[in-house]
Motif scaffolding. Structure first.
Motif, short mmCIF file in Angstrom:
data_model
loop_
_atom_site.label_atom_id
_atom_site.label_comp_id
_atom_site.label_asym_id
_atom_site.label_seq_id
_atom_site.Cartn_x
_atom_site.Cartn_y
_atom_site.Cartn_z
N ARG A 20 0.82 -1.22 0.00
CA ARG A 20 0.00 0.00 0.00
C ARG A 20 0.86 1.27 0.00
NH1 ARG A 20 -3.51 -3.41 3.31
NH2 ARG A 20 -5.49 -3.58 2.18
N ILE A 23 2.11 1.81 -3.44
CA ILE A 23 1.03 2.32 -4.29
C ILE A 23 0.89 3.83 -4.14
CG2 ILE A 23 -1.49 2.37 -4.57
CD1 ILE A 23 -1.41 -0.65 -3.72
N ASP A 38 -6.50 -0.09 -6.09
CA ASP A 38 -5.17 -0.63 -5.79
C ASP A 38 -5.07 -1.00 -4.32
OD1 ASP A 38 -4.36 -0.11 -8.41
OD2 ASP A 38 -3.23 1.71 -7.90
N ALA A 42 -4.73 -5.06 -2.03
CA ALA A 42 -3.37 -5.30 -1.55
C ALA A 42 -3.25 -6.57 -0.71
CB ALA A 42 -2.86 -4.09 -0.76
N GLY A 79 -1.43 -1.77 -7.94
CA GLY A 79 -1.24 -2.71 -6.84
C GLY A 79 -0.36 -3.88 -7.23
N CYS A 83 3.26 -4.89 -5.72
CA CYS A 83 3.53 -6.24 -5.23
C CYS A 83 4.83 -6.77 -5.84
CB CYS A 83 2.36 -7.15 -5.54
SG CYS A 83 2.53 -8.83 -4.91
#
Length: 283
Positions: A20, A23, A38, A42, A79, A83
């Motif tokens: 997060r 993002i 997004d 998460a 997102g 990751c």
């Protein structure tokens, strides 16, 4: 083949929070992005990539997948990139090139840009679920040669389910008994500029999927341990496709973003970014 991390508990929660934070920084730098969606996805991404998906990372960060993941809600790619950054596949400096011309991080997943990590291009809503069904069928038919049946996980948005192609795919998935297919619905109840029930009411969503022949499960999509525990408890040999309705909060983790329709497509200002990172650090 197993997941290379198998993380859980606080370690996995921190992964989701760090996704997060990435993002927020990415979208603030790009001055664009679908921040709300997004953020809601998460925990789902953290559970999949850091616990559930079976894969091996080879030389040069090439990945050999036994399971597959498709982001059908392609506008939530921020997102996914975050990751990939948390996995160490994308360096922090490259995350800051999100949405830049000629970069590797466009506004929807593009396989030609990240061929080892992105299964298929998405963005036209309603396409990822049908492709996932076809891929699940192929994995079933080639299981003997591939060393067991790989699973296919596809993440859809709830607003995306207004596309009729999803329900054609649902009929096919049940007919062909694709028990290795898991559809995860990011059920944050918001789309574009309003709540889903005001635009096109999806309820009763669980009953709709049951009527199409799916095994239906509900989960708190913002509790990362609940997600992987459910996914690992499923019977992938029972001849029924699965749907997991993941109840999430759009903008999850940042007080001024949560459940606010405007954050579907909005980026943090400098002051908002500072507040967001502080909140995520302490949650």
């Amino acid at each position: 083949m197993e997941n290379p991390f198998k993380q859980s508990g606080d370690a996995l929660h921190r992964r989701a929070q760090d996704i997060r934070k990435k993002i927020c920084v990415m979208n603030a730098t790009a001055k664009s992005g679908h921040t709300g969606g997004d953020m809601s996805e998460a925990d789902i991404l953290a559970a999949l990539y850091f616990h559930v998906l079976r894969y091996e990372v080879e030389a040069g960060q090439r990945v050999r997948w036994h399971d597959e993941f498709i982001l059908s809600k392609g506008h939530g790619v921020g997102g996914l990139y975050a990751c990939f950054g948390e996995l160490g596949w994308l360096p922090e400096r490259e995350l800051l090139t999100y949405l830049k011309d000629d970069g590797r991080l466009p506004g929807h997943p593009v396989r030609q840009k990240l061929p080892s990590w992105v299964t298929v291009n998405t963005g036209g809503l309603g396409h990822g679920f049908p492709i996932a069904a076809g891929l699940a069928m192929a994995k079933q038919r080639h299981a003997a040669r591939s060393g067991g049946t790989g699973r296919v996980f596809v993440l859809t948005g709830d607003g995306e389910l207004e596309e009729g192609s999803n329900w054609e795919a649902a009929m096919a998935a049940a007919h062909f008994e694709l028990s290795n297919l898991v559809v995860i619905v990011d059920r944050n109840r918001l789309q574009l500029a309003d709540f889903t029930h005001n635009i096109m009411d999806l309820d009763p969503l669980d009953e709709k999927f049951r009527a199409f022949g799916f095994e239906v499960h509900d989960v708190n999509g913002n509790q990362v341990d609940s997600i992987w525990k459910l996914l690992e408890s499923l019977d992938y040999d029972n001849r029924k496709p699965k749907v997991v309705i993941a109840h999430t909060i759009k903008g999850r983790g940042v007080s001024f973003m949560e459940n606010v329709p405007a954050w579907h497509h909005k980026f943090p200002t400098e002051d908002q970014l500072k507040q967001a990172l502080q909140e995520l650090d302490h949650a």
